[in-house]
Design an enzyme around this catalytic site. Structure first.
Site, PDB file in Angstrom:
ATOM      1  N   TYR A 119       0.770  -1.246   0.000  1.00 55.20           N
ATOM      2  CA  TYR A 119       0.000   0.000   0.000  1.00 55.20           C
ATOM      3  C   TYR A 119       0.799   1.294   0.000  1.00 55.20           C
ATOM      4  CZ  TYR A 119      -3.979  -3.045   0.606  1.00 55.20           C
ATOM      5  OH  TYR A 119      -4.929  -4.011   0.405  1.00 55.20           O
ATOM      6  N   PHE A 389     -10.625  -4.204  11.173  1.00 57.89           N
ATOM      7  CA  PHE A 389     -11.665  -4.423  10.147  1.00 57.89           C
ATOM      8  C   PHE A 389     -11.021  -4.995   8.903  1.00 57.89           C
ATOM      9  CE2 PHE A 389     -10.470  -0.732   7.590  1.00 57.89           C
ATOM     10  CZ  PHE A 389      -9.851   0.083   8.518  1.00 57.89           C
TER      11      PHE A 389
HETATM   12  C1  LIG Z   1      -2.618  -7.599  -2.978  1.00 61.11           C
HETATM   13  C2  LIG Z   1      -3.403  -7.673  -4.291  1.00 61.11           C
HETATM   14  C3  LIG Z   1      -4.781  -7.071  -4.057  1.00 61.11           C
HETATM   15  C4  LIG Z   1      -2.638  -6.907  -5.382  1.00 61.11           C
HETATM   16  O1  LIG Z   1      -3.420  -6.859  -6.545  1.00 61.11           O
HETATM   17  P1  LIG Z   1      -2.742  -6.723  -8.007  1.00 61.11           P
HETATM   18  O2  LIG Z   1      -3.844  -6.478  -8.963  1.00 61.11           O
HETATM   19  O3  LIG Z   1      -1.830  -7.860  -8.242  1.00 61.11           O
HETATM   20  O4  LIG Z   1      -1.885  -5.394  -7.834  1.00 61.11           O
HETATM   21  P2  LIG Z   1      -1.293  -4.517  -9.034  1.00 61.11           P
HETATM   22  O5  LIG Z   1      -1.060  -5.417 -10.235  1.00 61.11           O
HETATM   23  O6  LIG Z   1      -2.128  -3.325  -9.247  1.00 61.11           O
HETATM   24  O7  LIG Z   1       0.099  -4.121  -8.385  1.00 61.11           O
HETATM   25  C5  LIG Z   1       0.622  -2.835  -8.338  1.00 61.11           C
HETATM   26  C6  LIG Z   1       2.062  -2.930  -7.896  1.00 61.11           C
HETATM   27  O8  LIG Z   1       2.126  -3.489  -6.571  1.00 61.11           O
HETATM   28  C7  LIG Z   1       2.947  -4.657  -6.562  1.00 61.11           C
HETATM   29  N1  LIG Z   1       2.296  -5.615  -5.669  1.00 61.11           N
HETATM   30  C8  LIG Z   1       0.973  -5.749  -5.480  1.00 61.11           C
HETATM   31  N2  LIG Z   1       0.727  -6.710  -4.575  1.00 61.11           N
HETATM   32  C9  LIG Z   1       1.930  -7.159  -4.167  1.00 61.11           C
HETATM   33  C10 LIG Z   1       2.322  -8.153  -3.251  1.00 61.11           C
HETATM   34  N3  LIG Z   1       1.406  -8.871  -2.563  1.00 61.11           N
HETATM   35  N4  LIG Z   1       3.637  -8.359  -3.078  1.00 61.11           N
HETATM   36  C11 LIG Z   1       4.544  -7.634  -3.775  1.00 61.11           C
HETATM   37  N5  LIG Z   1       4.225  -6.669  -4.683  1.00 61.11           N
HETATM   38  C12 LIG Z   1       2.926  -6.446  -4.875  1.00 61.11           C
HETATM   39  C13 LIG Z   1       2.936  -5.135  -8.006  1.00 61.11           C
HETATM   40  O9  LIG Z   1       4.050  -5.922  -8.314  1.00 61.11           O
HETATM   41  C14 LIG Z   1       2.917  -3.841  -8.774  1.00 61.11           C
HETATM   42  O10 LIG Z   1       4.224  -3.289  -8.794  1.00 61.11           O
HETATM   43  P3  LIG Z   1       4.734  -2.357 -10.007  1.00 61.11           P
HETATM   44  O11 LIG Z   1       3.833  -1.148  -9.996  1.00 61.11           O
HETATM   45  O12 LIG Z   1       6.140  -2.033  -9.630  1.00 61.11           O
HETATM   46  O13 LIG Z   1       4.584  -3.200 -11.239  1.00 61.11           O
HETATM   47  C15 LIG Z   1      -3.563  -9.160  -4.746  1.00 61.11           C
HETATM   48  O14 LIG Z   1      -2.283  -9.711  -4.886  1.00 61.11           O
HETATM   49  C16 LIG Z   1      -4.375 -10.026  -3.796  1.00 61.11           C
HETATM   50  O15 LIG Z   1      -5.597 -10.089  -3.916  1.00 61.11           O
HETATM   51  N6  LIG Z   1      -3.715 -10.698  -2.831  1.00 61.11           N
HETATM   52  C17 LIG Z   1      -4.398 -11.623  -1.926  1.00 61.11           C
HETATM   53  C18 LIG Z   1      -5.416 -10.924  -1.024  1.00 61.11           C
HETATM   54  C19 LIG Z   1      -4.823  -9.782  -0.259  1.00 61.11           C
HETATM   55  O16 LIG Z   1      -3.734  -9.869   0.285  1.00 61.11           O
HETATM   56  N7  LIG Z   1      -5.560  -8.673  -0.228  1.00 61.11           N
HETATM   57  C20 LIG Z   1      -5.178  -7.479   0.484  1.00 61.11           C
HETATM   58  C21 LIG Z   1      -5.941  -7.448   1.759  1.00 61.11           C
HETATM   59  S1  LIG Z   1      -5.381  -6.094   2.764  1.00 61.11           S
END
Ligand SMILES: CC(C)(COP(=O)(O)OP(=O)(O)OC[C@H]1O[C@@H](n2cnc3c(N)ncnc32)[C@H](O)[C@@H]1OP(=O)(O)O)[C@@H](O)C(=O)NCCC(=O)NCCS
Length: 389
Positions: A119, A389
């Site tokens: 984030y 939350f």
């Molecule tokens: C975390 C999550 C929502 C990220 O979604 P995503 O669509 O893959 O994210 P994006 O493609 O928009 O990523 C944007 C950037 O963040 C990085 N990033 C996103 N999630 C990451 C992670 N878990 N670990 C490392 N890097 C991450 C991406 O590599 C990308 O980097 P860049 O801009 O340098 O290319 C997804 O991986 C997910 O659903 N994870 C499991 C559930 C979870 O953890 N949800 C969050 C609850 S708080």
């Protein structure tokens, strides 16, 4: 190509199911969904669509946030962030975050992060932290006598009393957030398994009800651990009585309290400070300042020489600029900055959890005299939220 849309009521369950799947949970059974559905508020749930299919979710709840100095501002509690495993790392979350910022009316948002690397890029910084403590019940004793009374209340009574008490007692410390109706419903009724013995107890002092605790006892193989989920008190006397009550409960070996304030003086409450073991430190609130000039103007500042803080914000560029901070407040300025940092780090500093000096030392911010900024941003109480939350 994904498209981000705001969902209507008929799509909330699909949103919920998709999100749970990203955390590797099955869809909520009907009896849980009956409670979870009430946490959906109109216009606050976004989803990413690939054709007709939902492949990503974000959501927010309308809430409020207590600032240093006591002001309370509207705030969005962001949650249910998830992208389906076959669509990750293609920018879906980035698109949803942008759409969410565009839609939010609140000047700030907070969330809880599943991982520390997600984030910061969206402008969120760790603004409060907590510590998990374990208290050895046999070694713990609170000197003196109780000044009030603790009584157990049933679930329905808790559903009425606890929200009122949190509004009056729990909204004091910077970092505290207002709890929405759906939060209470999920946490007192919805997320509870049938055999969970969740107990609520209310404390009354000389002026009536002034604190509460919610807990449950886990029966392990070797030991019984009383887990405290929620503990709020209006005064040191109510706080001491609630702990006195907890360590007095029979057939319990340890009391574990999760994510308590870093400055909660438990080691000073018990006659034996070693009755308390800290088992974990964790980040709690991730804060995003959406309207930086407004938020800087809403909190108070301590005494000190004026300082110009330079902020960069990639996602909400209107926030980028210099802000003059004085003991009387904050305003935009054309002056050159004394310290410079990105908006996620300003979020980390904003409630007082971290300092300019720490960020400059760690090479995350620049400035030759961070101590001057720290004097202005100094707070008297460690910020803490206490609402998961
Ligand atoms: C975390 C999550 C929502 C990220 O979604 P995503 O669509 O893959 O994210 P994006 O493609 O928009 O990523 C944007 C950037 O963040 C990085 N990033 C996103 N999630 C990451 C992670 N878990 N670990 C490392 N890097 C991450 C991406 O590599 C990308 O980097 P860049 O801009 O340098 O290319 C997804 O991986 C997910 O659903 N994870 C499991 C559930 C979870 O953890 N949800 C969050 C609850 S708080």
């Amino acid at each position: 190509m994904t498209e981000i849309r705001v969902l209507d009521e008929s799509q909330y369950r699909d949103h919920h199911t998709l999100f749970r799947g990203t955390l590797h949970h099955a869809a909520a059974p009907d009896e849980v969904w009956e409670h979870a559905r009430n946490s959906y508020e109109p216009g606050r749930s976004h989803a990413a669509f690939d054709g007709a299919e939902i492949v990503g979710t974000v959501q927010s709840f309308g809430s409020s946030l207590v600032l240093p100095g006591g002001a309370v501002v509207p705030h969005a509690a962001v949650s249910r962030v998830g992208v389906r495993a076959d669509h990750t790392r293609r920018g879906v979350l980035s698109s949803m975050m942008r759409a969410q910022f565009d839609a939010l009316d609140e000047p700030a948002a907070t969330l809880r992060a599943s991982e520390g690397v997600i984030y910061g890029r969206f402008g969120y910084g760790v603004a409060t932290r907590g510590r998990t403590v374990r208290v050895d019940r046999r070694r713990a004793a609170v000197p003196g006598e109780a000044t009030g009374r603790v009584r157990l209340v049933d679930r329905d009574t808790a559903g009425k009393l606890l929200p009122e008490l949190h509004d009056s007692v729990g909204m004091k410390r910077p970092g505290a957030i207002g709890r929405w109706t759906g939060w209470w419903e999920l946490n007192l009724f919805g997320n509870i398994k049938p055999d969970d013995n969740l107990v609520s107890a209310v404390h009354s002092g000389p002026d009536g009800d002034d604190g509460f605790v919610v807990y449950k006892v886990d029966h392990g193989d070797k030991e019984r651990v009383l887990k405290v989920y929620d503990l709020c008190a209006a005064s040191p006397a109510a706080w001491a009585d609630l702990w006195r009550y907890l360590i007095g409960i029979d057939l319990v070996d340890e009391v574990e309290a999760w994510l308590r304030p870093l400055d909660e003086p438990l080691e000073w409450l018990f006659t034996d400070p070693r009755a308390v073991k800290v088992t974990e430190f964790e980040d709690e609130t991730w804060l995003r300042l959406i309207d930086v000039p407004f938020m800087l103007a809403q909190r108070t500042y301590a005494d000190g020489d004026p300082v110009v803080v330079g902020v960069t914000d990639r996602l909400i560029p209107v926030n980028t600029g210099s802000y003059l901070i004085t003991p009387d407040g904050a305003s935009r300025t054309d002056q050159a900055p004394d310290v410079e940092l990105s908006v996620d780090l300003l979020g980390a500093l904003y409630l007082g959890d971290t300092t300019f000096r720490q960020l400059v030392t760690a090479n995350r911010a620049t400035g030759s005299n961070p101590a001057a900024a720290d004097r202005l941003f100094a707070v008297s109480e460690v910020p803490w939220c206490g609402t998961y939350f």
